[in-house]
Design an enzyme around this catalytic site. Sequence first.
Site, mmCIF file in Angstrom:
data_model
loop_
_atom_site.group_PDB
_atom_site.id
_atom_site.type_symbol
_atom_site.label_atom_id
_atom_site.label_comp_id
_atom_site.label_asym_id
_atom_site.label_seq_id
_atom_site.Cartn_x
_atom_site.Cartn_y
_atom_site.Cartn_z
ATOM 1 N N GLY A 147 -17.510 28.801 11.072
ATOM 2 C CA GLY A 147 -16.757 29.776 10.474
ATOM 3 C C GLY A 147 -16.826 29.653 9.141
ATOM 4 O O GLY A 147 -16.367 28.540 8.415
ATOM 5 N N SER A 148 -16.996 30.711 8.269
ATOM 6 C CA SER A 148 -17.435 30.651 6.924
ATOM 7 C C SER A 148 -17.565 32.039 6.250
ATOM 8 O O SER A 148 -17.166 32.911 7.156
ATOM 9 C CB SER A 148 -18.317 29.775 6.620
ATOM 10 O OG SER A 148 -19.638 30.297 7.314
ATOM 11 N N ARG A 149 -17.810 31.947 5.083
ATOM 12 C CA ARG A 149 -18.145 33.270 4.217
ATOM 13 C C ARG A 149 -19.189 32.908 3.242
ATOM 14 O O ARG A 149 -19.449 31.916 2.852
ATOM 15 C CB ARG A 149 -16.726 33.608 3.537
ATOM 16 C CG ARG A 149 -16.641 34.952 2.740
ATOM 17 C CD ARG A 149 -15.373 35.109 2.257
ATOM 18 N NE ARG A 149 -15.213 36.034 1.260
ATOM 19 C CZ ARG A 149 -14.359 37.024 1.191
ATOM 20 N NH1 ARG A 149 -13.199 36.846 1.790
ATOM 21 N NH2 ARG A 149 -14.333 37.841 0.259
#
Length: 184
Positions: A147-149
């Site tokens: 999970g990240s950006r």
Amino acid sequence: CLVGSLTLFTAWFFRNPSRIIPQGRSLIVSPGDGTVVAVEHEFEHRYLKEPSVRISIFLNVFNVHINRMPIAGIVQDVVYTPGQFVAANRPEASGDNEQNALMLRRSDGKKILCVQIAGLIARRIVCWVMPGEQVETGERFGLIRFGSRMDVYLPHDSAIQVKVGSKVKGGSSILAELLCAEHS
């Protein structure tokens, strides 16, 4: 059974599919799979120090987390910044979270900033490139675990091809086109 399930999920999470990379010198492709959560005109004050368009892409745990180069060029700089781990889909993640910034420079001098940002669950950013390396559009350069950006800062006059809510694929979805760029 639980160990087997966790092993299968981890193998699936770190999948690394092949992608067809769009051709065209003026095209900027997505550095990651996910959903566009912001398209903002702003002054990028840390690295570019000029008016830019920031496109933020949220990668949830079901997306491929391999990161790809948005353009071909030279890696001008790589800067790691420790930080917090707030949810990556929140606006403050761009400034507050742990991140790794890659400054890319094309042969015509245009600069693109690509920032890997850790999220709430993500606790490890991996980057495989170093300053001075020549890279190609769509080339794999790293990953962010669980999970990240990805934030991509483009020249302010770029022709943006996505909007908030757009689903993108790393290396194959076109985010924007650089204006006044030579077409290949």
